[in-house]
Design an enzyme around this catalytic site. Structure first.
Site, PDB file in Angstrom:
ATOM      1  N   ASN A   1      -4.544   0.913  -9.054  1.00  0.00           N
ATOM      2  CA  ASN A   1      -4.476   1.224  -7.637  1.00  0.00           C
ATOM      3  C   ASN A   1      -3.237   2.184  -7.599  1.00  0.00           C
ATOM      4  O   ASN A   1      -2.390   1.507  -7.102  1.00  0.00           O
ATOM      5  CB  ASN A   1      -4.633   0.427  -6.427  1.00  0.00           C
ATOM      6  CG  ASN A   1      -6.325  -0.004  -6.503  1.00  0.00           C
ATOM      7  OD1 ASN A   1      -7.039   0.642  -7.072  1.00  0.00           O
ATOM      8  ND2 ASN A   1      -6.561  -1.083  -5.625  1.00  0.00           N
TER       9      ASN A   1
ATOM     10  N   THR B   1       0.845  -1.182   0.063  1.00  0.00           N
ATOM     11  CA  THR B   1      -0.043   0.136   0.213  1.00  0.00           C
ATOM     12  C   THR B   1       0.959   1.221  -0.028  1.00  0.00           C
ATOM     13  O   THR B   1       1.800   1.365   0.846  1.00  0.00           O
ATOM     14  CB  THR B   1      -1.138   0.037   1.131  1.00  0.00           C
ATOM     15  OG1 THR B   1      -1.949   0.993   1.146  1.00  0.00           O
ATOM     16  CG2 THR B   1      -0.209   0.032   2.771  1.00  0.00           C
TER      17      THR B   1
ATOM     18  N   ASP C   1      -8.993  -5.200 -14.481  1.00  0.00           N
ATOM     19  CA  ASP C   1      -8.740  -4.700 -13.200  1.00  0.00           C
ATOM     20  C   ASP C   1      -7.101  -5.094 -13.086  1.00  0.00           C
ATOM     21  O   ASP C   1      -6.690  -6.356 -13.103  1.00  0.00           O
ATOM     22  CB  ASP C   1      -9.423  -5.724 -12.215  1.00  0.00           C
ATOM     23  CG  ASP C   1      -8.834  -5.715 -10.806  1.00  0.00           C
ATOM     24  OD1 ASP C   1      -8.114  -4.885 -10.410  1.00  0.00           O
ATOM     25  OD2 ASP C   1      -9.449  -6.741 -10.165  1.00  0.00           O
TER      26      ASP C   1
ATOM     27  N   HIS D   1      -9.832 -11.593  -8.318  1.00  0.00           N
ATOM     28  CA  HIS D   1      -9.829 -11.058  -6.660  1.00  0.00           C
ATOM     29  C   HIS D   1     -11.107 -11.490  -6.131  1.00  0.00           C
ATOM     30  O   HIS D   1     -12.076 -11.473  -7.097  1.00  0.00           O
ATOM     31  CB  HIS D   1      -9.581  -9.919  -6.705  1.00  0.00           C
ATOM     32  CG  HIS D   1      -9.307  -9.122  -5.302  1.00  0.00           C
ATOM     33  ND1 HIS D   1     -10.322  -8.650  -4.567  1.00  0.00           N
ATOM     34  CD2 HIS D   1      -8.108  -9.309  -4.463  1.00  0.00           C
ATOM     35  CE1 HIS D   1      -9.736  -8.338  -3.276  1.00  0.00           C
ATOM     36  NE2 HIS D   1      -8.533  -8.735  -3.302  1.00  0.00           N
TER      37      HIS D   1
ATOM     38  N   ALA E   1     -10.096  -0.716  -5.691  1.00  0.00           N
ATOM     39  CA  ALA E   1     -10.588  -1.342  -6.936  1.00  0.00           C
ATOM     40  C   ALA E   1     -12.081  -2.243  -6.739  1.00  0.00           C
ATOM     41  O   ALA E   1     -12.587  -2.282  -7.788  1.00  0.00           O
ATOM     42  CB  ALA E   1      -9.332  -2.398  -7.104  1.00  0.00           C
ATOM     43  N   SER E   2     -12.242  -2.704  -5.653  1.00  0.00           N
ATOM     44  CA  SER E   2     -13.793  -3.229  -5.647  1.00  0.00           C
ATOM     45  C   SER E   2     -14.660  -2.391  -5.633  1.00  0.00           C
ATOM     46  O   SER E   2     -15.841  -2.995  -6.357  1.00  0.00           O
ATOM     47  CB  SER E   2     -13.721  -3.542  -3.922  1.00  0.00           C
ATOM     48  OG  SER E   2     -12.737  -4.001  -3.074  1.00  0.00           O
TER      49      SER E   2
END
Lengths: 480, 480
Positions: free
Chosen positions: B301, B82, B272, B192, B148-149
Site C-alpha cells: 500500500n 496512512t 501481502d 491480517h 490490501a483487503s
C-alpha cells in the site's frame, strides 16, 4: 514541496481545474490517442531526484489531457453520468487533508457519525421507509459503499451467509458446500452486468429472468421461476430488482416483486437504483419505490446523478446485523471501548479502510439544498425530453422504448449494422460520445444527459451531429 | 456555488488545510466526543434551500474537528501510517476535476495508460521480478486496488476459479460445490484479519498456521500442513505470505515459502506487504523479497507508508489473465474497439468504477524522486530506533520482538492487565495514541511512527508521556 510551495501550486491547480471545467465544451470529448500512448511520452523509470512542480504541472496538459475522455463535457452522452460539483471537490480536499481511515468508530468518530446522519438525511430526501434509517432507532441504517457493484455483492454475500446459517440451524449435518450448490439468485435479463458478476464472485448461481415488453421484471415471472426452481430442489434466496436499468432505464415492478419475495419467505430482496435513484428526491418519481418496504437493502449512487464526485454509493439495510454478522472478523488491534454504541463500518463493506466520504454528501446537500438538487434532476430530464422530441420528429428514426429519466434510446429504422455504422461514425468524429446497448437483439443508441454543464444548445448540437451522420449514411445507401 | 465562488472557497480551503496540517501538533490526537455526537450538533434533515458557503465552512471547525482522530499528528502512533503529502493532494484535486470513471481503456485512456506505466515505475523502484511488470512484455502487470483487503480477495477468488477450472478439466463430472468444499487456503496466525475475512467472503476455508518464535511463517510448517491436508482429501490451493505483519511487523520467510509452493504445484502464492512493502525501495530491506519470483501476486500500500493519500493499493500479477478470466462479464455498453490492446482494469478488481488514482503515484514519485522517498522511509525507521533505545534503557519495560521498520512492540514487565491499564491511561489522556496487539497471549503496546511530521522531539514526547503513566502505575502498585 513545502507548505508555501503547496499553497502556490494548489491555488494554481484550483485555477486550472476551474478553467478546465468552465471551458470543457471546447475540448474533443473523445480522445484520439492509441493504447499505450503515455509510455512514449514520459521516462521509463521514476526520477532519482525530485522534480520542480512547474515541470510536473506542465505535463498535465502535455501528457494527460490528450488521453482524457471528458466525462463532464456537455457532449458526453455515454454510459450514465458521473457526479461532479464544486462543493464535492471542496469536501474531497478536506477529506484528503484529514486523511483518516474510518474503519472503526474510534479511528475517527466524525467520519462515522457524520455518515450515519448524512445517510439519514439522504434517505429522508428519497422518502425511504423509516426502517432503513438509523434515526428510526431500529436495526436499519445507511452506509457509503464505493460502487453499486460492491453494494450488490455485500447484499448477496450477507444473504448467502444468512441462508446457510438458517439451513444449518434446521439440519446441522448438512454440508455447507452442498447448500451453496443449491442456492439460486435472481435478477432480470436487463440487470447490470455487476449482478451476474456478483454471482461469480460469491460462487452462487444467478438466474436472469425475462423482462416484459417494457424491459421490466414482473412479479408473476419471478414467482413462477422460484416455484419451478424450488420444485427442482434449488433454494431461491436472493433477488435483485433494478430501478433504472443500464440499457434502457427500465424499472422492475417493485410493487409486485416485493410481495412475491415476502410471500416466499427467506428471500433477500436487494433494490439497485444506481442511476435512477437520485430522481426519487422528486415526488413525481417516487412511485417506483412502492414495495421497497418489503426489501432488505436498497442502493443508489449519488456519485452518478446527484452531483457528488465518485466514489459515493449509498446503501441502506433494514437489518444491518445481517451484514455485520456475515463478515465479522475482529482482531485486537481494531477493537475499542465503544463497540456497539456506533457502527464500525468496516463490518458493512468489503474493504477494511475507508475515506471520509460523507463530507461530500454534507457539502453538496447543504450547498444546493433539496430544492437545488431537485432542480438539477428535473432540468436533466427536461433536456432528455428535448432530445426525444427532436428524434421523434425525424421519421428515419425510431424510439423503441419511451425515454426515461435522462436517457433516450433510439435507432435508425433498419438493420443493426446501419446503426452500428452510425455509432462508429459518431464516435470516430469524436464531437459527441455515446455507447450502444442491445434490446431484444436490436442494436440501439443511448443518449444520456450527463454533464451538469449540458444546456439546450448542447442537445441541439448532439442532434445535428447525429443527423449529419444519418444524412451521410442515407446518401450512401441511395448510391448503392 | 458558481466558479467564482468556488475559486474563493477553494483558495480558502487550501489555506485551511495547510494551517491544519502544519499546526496539527497542537490538537489533541484522540477526540473526547461520544458516539453519535454529531446528531445533536446539526439539523435532523437536509435544508430545503442552499446555504452560503461561509456557513458550511465554519462548521468544519465547529462540528467535524472535535470528532477527528488526527492520523497525521506526530502524536499518532496507532495502527500503521496512512499516507499524506502535498503532491498527492494536488493529484486528487485534478482527479476530481477530470472525474472520469476508468472501467475500460476507452472510458479514459490516460487513466489506464498512466496506471500501467506508474505500476512499472513503482515495481522497478521495489526491484520486483520483471515477470510482474507490464514493460517486460509478458502476461504480468500492475493495478491499483482500493485496499490490501481487496487485493487479497481478488487473488483468492482468481486462485479459486483457476483451481475449479483445473479440477473440472481433469474430471468434468465433478460438482463445483464439492470442489469448493475441499479447497484449503493458508496463511500464518499473524496474518491480517483481512486474510481470514477474504476466506469468509470467498466461501473457502483458511487454515492459520503457527509462526515461529519471531512470528514468521516458515517453509517447513507450510509444507507439513499441506501434506497433512492433502492426505486428508483437502485441496491446498492458496497461500498468503505476509511481509510485515500487523501485530509486530514480522516477515514470513518467502525464500522458503516460495519453493514449497512451487514444489507442491498449483498453489497460488500471494504476498501481502501492505505496510512494509514501501521499505523495499531501499536496497537494505529488499532481501525480504527473495522468493517473490515464485509468487503469483504481490501487493503493498503506497497509501500507507509512501506518502500517497488513501486509497492506492498497488498489486502486481504474474499472469493477469488469471484474474481477467475469473471475473469477466462483458456487456455491450462496456465493449470498445481497442479491447486486448490495453488492460480494461474493470476485470482486475471487485468494483466496476475506478478513479484516476495513478496521478497520485505520478506526482508523488516525481515530486519526491526515488531518493526523497527513500529518505522518508529511512528517517521513519530511524525514529522508531530512537524510541526503541529509550524503552530499552528503562528496565521496567521489555521488548518481546526486535523493532522492525517503523514499529516498536513493547510492554511493561508483568501482567497483561498492567499493560492494558497503561494503554487505557495513555489513550484516555489523549496526548498520544496507540493500539495494542497480542503476541502469544502477551498484551503488547505498539508504537508506530506514522506522521510525516514526526521528529525526534515527538519520539521523546511519546516516551515521556509513556513513562509518566508507568511511573503513576508503579507508584500505585507500591501503595498496594
Amino acid at each position: 514541496m513545502d507548505a508555501q510551495q503547496f499553497r502556490y501550486a494548489a491555488h494554481e491547480m484550483i485555477d486550472f481545474i476551474i478553467d478546465y471545467l468552465e471551458n470543457i465544451r471546447s475540448r474533443r470529448v473523445l480522445p484520439t490517442v492509441q493504447p499505450g500512448y503515455i509510455r512514449d511520452m514520459i521516462p521509463a523509470a521514476a526520477p532519482e531526484l525530485g522534480e520542480p512542480w512547474q515541470v510536473i504541472f506542465q505535463d498535465i496538459e502535455r501528457v494527460i489531457m490528450p488521453g482524457v475522455t471528458h466525462w463532464h463535457s456537455p457532449h458526453f452522452h455515454a454510459y450514465f453520468p458521473t457526479g461532479n460539483s464544486w462543493p464535492a471537490i471542496l469536501a474531497d480536499i478536506l477529506s484528503d487533508a484529514i486523511g483518516c481511515i474510518g474503519f472503526s468508530w474510534i479511528a475517527s468518530p466524525a467520519c462515522t457519525d457524520l455518515e450515519v446522519v448524512m445517510m439519514d438525511w439522504l434517505g429522508q430526501l428519497l422518502g425511504l421507509p423509516s426502517q432503513f434509517l438509523a434515526c428510526s432507532g431500529g436495526t436499519g441504517g445507511g452506509v457509503i459503499q464505493g460502487t453499486a457493484s460492491e453494494a450488490t455483492l455485500v447484499a448477496l454475500l450477507a444473504a448467502k451467509a444468512k441462508a446457510i446459517s438458517r439451513l444449518k440451524s434446521i439440519d446441522s449435518d448438512v454440508d455447507e458446500s452442498q447448500i451453496v450448490g443449491r442456492l439460486l439468485a435472481y435478477s432480470s435479463d436487463q440487470s447490470h452486468s455487476s449482478v451476474e458478476r456478483a454471482g461469480i464472485l460469491a460462487g452462487v448461481r444467478v438466474r436472469l429472468l425475462p423482462s416484459d415488453e417494457l424491459f421490466s421484471l414482473r412479479g408473476e415471472t419471478l414467482k413462477l421461476a422460484m416455484e419451478e426452481d424450488r420444485a427442482k430442489g434449488f433454494i431461491p434466496f436472493f433477488v435483485t430488482a433494478t430501478l433504472g436499468t443500464t440499457p434502457s432505464c427500465a424499472f422492475d415492478d417493485l410493487s409486485e416483486i416485493g410481495p412475491v419475495c415476502h410471500q416466499f419467505e427467506n428471500i433477500w430482496l436487494h433494490v439497485d437504483a444506481a442511476y435512477a435513484g437520485s430522481a426519487f428526491i422528486c415526488d413525481e418519481y417516487r412511485h417506483h419505490l412502492n414495495g421497497l418496504e418489503l426489501a432488505d437493502s436498497f442502493n443508489f449512487n449519488p456519485h452518478k446523478w446527484l452531483l457528488v464526485n465518485f466514489d459515493c454509493s449509498a446503501m441502506w439495510l433494514k437489518n444491518a446485523n445481517d451484514v455485520v454478522d456475515a463478515f465479522n472478523v475482529d482482531p485486537l488491534y481494531l477493537k475499542h471501548d465503544r463497540q456497539g454504541q456506533a457502527p464500525d463500518y468496516r463490518h458493512w463493506q468489503i474493504p477494511l479502510g475507508r475515506r471520509f466520504r460523507s463530507l461530500k454528501l454534507w457539502f453538496v446537500m447543504r450547498s444546493y439544498g433539496a430544492e437545488g438538487l431537485r432542480a438539477h434532476i428535473r432540468q436533466q430530464i427536461k433536456l432528455a425530453c428535448e432530445f426525444h422530441q427532436l428524434v421523434a420528429k425525424d421519421d428515419r428514426f425510431e424510439v423503441p422504448v419511451p425515454p426515461a429519466m435522462g436517457l433516450v434510446c433510439f435507432r435508425m429504422k433498419g438493420e443493426n449494422n446501419l446503426n452500428e455504422t452510425l455509432l462508429k461514425r459518431i464516435n470516430d468524429a469524436g464531437r459527441i460520445h455515446m455507447v450502444p446497448a442491445k434490446l431484444r437483439g436490436q442494436f440501439i443508441l443511448r443518449l444520456a444527459v450527463c454533464s451538469r454543464y449540458t444546456e439546450s444548445r448542447d442537445i441541439v448540437f448532439a442532434w445535428q451531429e447525429l443527423r449529419s451522420h444519418a444524412n451521410f449514411l442515407m446518401g450512401q445507401q441511395q448510391l448503392l
